[in-house]
Motif scaffolding. Structure first.
Motif, PDB file in Angstrom:
ATOM      1  N   ALA A  77      -8.699   5.532   2.236  1.00 26.50           N
ATOM      2  CA  ALA A  77      -7.983   6.031   1.057  1.00 26.50           C
ATOM      3  C   ALA A  77      -8.864   6.031  -0.180  1.00 26.50           C
ATOM      4  CB  ALA A  77      -6.731   5.190   0.814  1.00 26.50           C
ATOM      5  N   ASP A 135       0.779   4.119  -2.831  1.00 23.37           N
ATOM      6  CA  ASP A 135       0.546   5.500  -2.425  1.00 23.37           C
ATOM      7  C   ASP A 135       1.710   6.422  -2.792  1.00 23.37           C
ATOM      8  OD1 ASP A 135      -1.868   4.669  -1.384  1.00 23.37           O
ATOM      9  OD2 ASP A 135      -1.200   4.665   0.709  1.00 23.37           O
ATOM     10  N   ARG A 166       3.244  12.631  -5.999  1.00 25.11           N
ATOM     11  CA  ARG A 166       3.737  11.274  -6.175  1.00 25.11           C
ATOM     12  C   ARG A 166       5.232  11.327  -6.471  1.00 25.11           C
ATOM     13  NH1 ARG A 166       4.878   9.599 -11.450  1.00 25.11           N
ATOM     14  NH2 ARG A 166       4.800   7.378 -10.903  1.00 25.11           N
ATOM     15  N   TYR A 196      -5.305  -2.204  -4.888  1.00 26.57           N
ATOM     16  CA  TYR A 196      -5.965  -1.830  -3.632  1.00 26.57           C
ATOM     17  C   TYR A 196      -7.073  -2.818  -3.276  1.00 26.57           C
ATOM     18  CZ  TYR A 196      -4.623   2.438  -1.139  1.00 26.57           C
ATOM     19  OH  TYR A 196      -4.014   3.353  -0.313  1.00 26.57           O
ATOM     20  N   ARG A 211      -5.428  13.518   0.083  1.00 30.75           N
ATOM     21  CA  ARG A 211      -6.839  13.095   0.069  1.00 30.75           C
ATOM     22  C   ARG A 211      -7.782  14.238   0.456  1.00 30.75           C
ATOM     23  NH1 ARG A 211      -6.193   9.393   3.349  1.00 30.75           N
ATOM     24  NH2 ARG A 211      -7.073  10.285   5.247  1.00 30.75           N
ATOM     25  N   GLN A 270       0.834  -1.200   0.000  1.00 26.80           N
ATOM     26  CA  GLN A 270       0.000   0.000   0.000  1.00 26.80           C
ATOM     27  C   GLN A 270       0.869   1.249   0.000  1.00 26.80           C
ATOM     28  OE1 GLN A 270      -2.664   0.574   3.338  1.00 26.80           O
ATOM     29  NE2 GLN A 270      -3.660   2.321   2.366  1.00 26.80           N
ATOM     30  N   ASN A 271       1.947   1.247   0.781  1.00 26.47           N
ATOM     31  CA  ASN A 271       2.852   2.393   0.771  1.00 26.47           C
ATOM     32  C   ASN A 271       3.439   2.625  -0.614  1.00 26.47           C
ATOM     33  OD1 ASN A 271       2.676   3.285   3.424  1.00 26.47           O
ATOM     34  ND2 ASN A 271       4.222   1.856   4.164  1.00 26.47           N
ATOM     35  N   ASN A 302      -0.452  11.384   2.850  1.00 25.76           N
ATOM     36  CA  ASN A 302      -1.729  10.804   2.404  1.00 25.76           C
ATOM     37  C   ASN A 302      -2.910  11.683   2.793  1.00 25.76           C
ATOM     38  OD1 ASN A 302      -0.340   8.656   1.357  1.00 25.76           O
ATOM     39  ND2 ASN A 302      -1.226   7.113   2.696  1.00 25.76           N
TER      40      ASN A 302
END
Length: 493
Positions: free
Chosen positions: A233, A144, A457, A172, A434, A140-141, A430
């Motif tokens: 997320a 992300d 990113r 995901y 978001r 997941q990291n 994050n």
């Protein structure tokens, strides 16, 4: 005995957990238990999440908690000069994920003794589930950080050296499914100690588990909390899956107390906190307070400033514009506030996920879908943050002065999470992407490649571009361009 050849295993010599002796070949590990690789992978994961090393993790600079004053490249988003993305790939795919895959192999090959045989199926299931939760957290990291990444074909070196890049949203969904299975798999086995030094003698990995010392109940809470994180997320990109995932995670039981935080407690020597490594052991003194964050703390009379930073020789907290050299600051480098003493301490724990973070997710879930009361979770998050920093008596007054605002809940949660996640900067990034709060201005000398924006990113690894060019090119096209300004699939607004 089984002999496992893996060059990176040399690092096992300094982990400090009970295990079989390693012979004079420093690149080999001999083991009769399936838990040999776990401490190494856990330390590597915690080190990556918590380090301020500019070659590996610049999230403290990115979120404007700190800025550089001598070598200011990374504060201005020049990550290419040091090939930072290469290090992120190496740390996560090689040091963490590949070692966890090897650990899975050891577990599947392990031949239990007669005394262990009765409980081995459940122990094995627990160990595999714990490893998978760590793998999900790591993947997941990576998603992300980059967006589309190698996933379904990753870590299969015997099959391909050029893995395809999978769709981030598809990854995901699979990560959530894996967590669902893992949390339901974990089982406390009556009669087995949680902290036995041998991984085969406890419900989990015993003392070889540096995060929870083999406590399966805490692993269930961590797994559910990672699931909560994944669900939140997706709130703007796939609200149906997001809400279903969040409800499931809450039902499983997430972290509700600091005692259940997932963290690595570092040692005085030689395995000290990577903050100490970079700031004290390396002699680096040019990380200083960033003005946007310090100005926010001052404007809100936030006493956590006394923990986050050190005052200068005059007893004043003084910060620098992001990306500006010390020569452009009145008084120069010596007048600026250094990071707090927590960062100069060898044993400061390395946090992967804690109760403060969970409470902010719960506040967000309540704000979005009326799952609970948002203000209650918001207050709990701020309170746990003040407590974490040794200022529990200051929380009530701060909350009274900064109450939850349902009319602009993204601002309330986003700004307060920014403060509370000061020592969890990847998580803070994050929240920022978001919720679009706090409002940040790019660094003063931001490189042109940032498109005049705070990066949302990291670009793909140069090493990957050289060795896996076709798949990287396809991934870049699929996400809308390999740029720091390209938003992730879940970053909709």
């Amino acid at each position: 005995m089984k002999k496992i050849f893996l060059p990176i295993l040399a690092g096992l010599l300094v982990i400090g957990c009970t295990r079989d002796n390693i012979n004079t070949d420093s690149n080999s590990a001999y083991t009769t238990i399936p838990s040999t690789l776990i401490p190494f992978a856990q330390k590597q994961l915690s080190d990556y999440i918590n380090t301020p090393n500019v070659n590996r993790n610049n999230s403290r600079l990115l979120m404007q908690y700190w800025t550089e004053t001598i070598y200011t490249q990374e504060s201005n988003y020049d990550y290419a000069s040091r090939s930072v993305s290469d290090q992120i790939y190496s740390n996560n795919y090689v040091s963490v994920l590949n070692n966890l895959v090897k650990a899975k192999g050891l577990i599947n090959q392990y031949d239990p003794t007669l005394a262990e045989a009765a409980n081995w199926p459940k122990i094995k299931a627990n160990q595999l589930a714990i490893i998978d939760i760590m793998m999900v957290y790591t993947f997941q990291n990576l998603v992300d950080t980059f967006g589309n990444i190698p996933y379904s074909e990753a870590l299969k070196l015997d099959e391909t050296l050029t893995p395809k890049y999978d769709d981030a949203a598809t990854i995901y969904a699979d990560l959530i499914s894996r967590l669902d299975t893992d949390v339901n798999t974990l089982t406390v086995i009556p009669g087995l100690s949680a902290t036995t030094s041998s991984g085969s003698g406890a419900s989990g990995f015993g003392a070889a588990d540096l995060y929870y010392l083999g406590n399966v109940t805490k692993w269930k809470k961590f797994g559910a909390s990672v699931m909560l994180k994944a669900g939140i997320a997706l709130a703007d990109s796939n609200p149906t899956l997001a809400q279903t995932t969040v409800n499931k995670a809450i039902g499983y039981g997430v972290i509700t107390a600091a005692a259940d935080n997932c963290q690595l407690v570092y040692l005085a020597s030689p395995n000290y906190n990577p903050l100490y490594t970079e700031l004290v052991a390396s002699g680096r003194t040019d990380f200083v307070a960033g003005s946007p964050f310090m100005d926010f703390l001052k404007a809100n009379n936030d006493t956590r400033i006394t923990k986050f930073y050190q005052p200068n020789a005059d007893g004043v907290y003084l910060s620098s514009p992001i990306g500006a050299p010390a020569s452009q600051t009145p008084g120069g480098l010596d007048a600026l506030s250094l990071p707090g003493t927590f960062a100069m301490t060898t044993t400061t724990p390395g946090v992967l996920l804690n109760v403060t973070e969970v409470n902010f997710y719960l506040a967000e879930a309540a704000a979005r879908w009326n799952i609970g009361t948002a203000a209650t979770y918001y207050n709990a998050a701020i309170t746990s943050s003040f407590t974490e920093w040794g200022l529990p008596g200051d929380a009530a007054a701060y909350i009274a002065a900064h109450p939850y605002n349902p009319a602009n809940w993204k601002k309330s949660i986003g700004e307060q999470a920014w403060v509370a996640m000061y020592n969890q900067p990847l998580t803070s990034w994050n929240f920022y992407r978001r919720l679009d709060y706090p409002v940040l201005t790019p660094a003063i000398y931001a490189v042109p490649a940032s498109d005049g924006k705070v990066p949302v990113r990291m670009v793909y690894s140069n090493r990957e571009i050289s060795t896996n060019s076709a798949n990287v090119a396809a991934a870049a096209a699929a996400i809308g361009g390999d740029k720091m300004s390209t938003k992730l699939f879940w970053d909709k607004f």
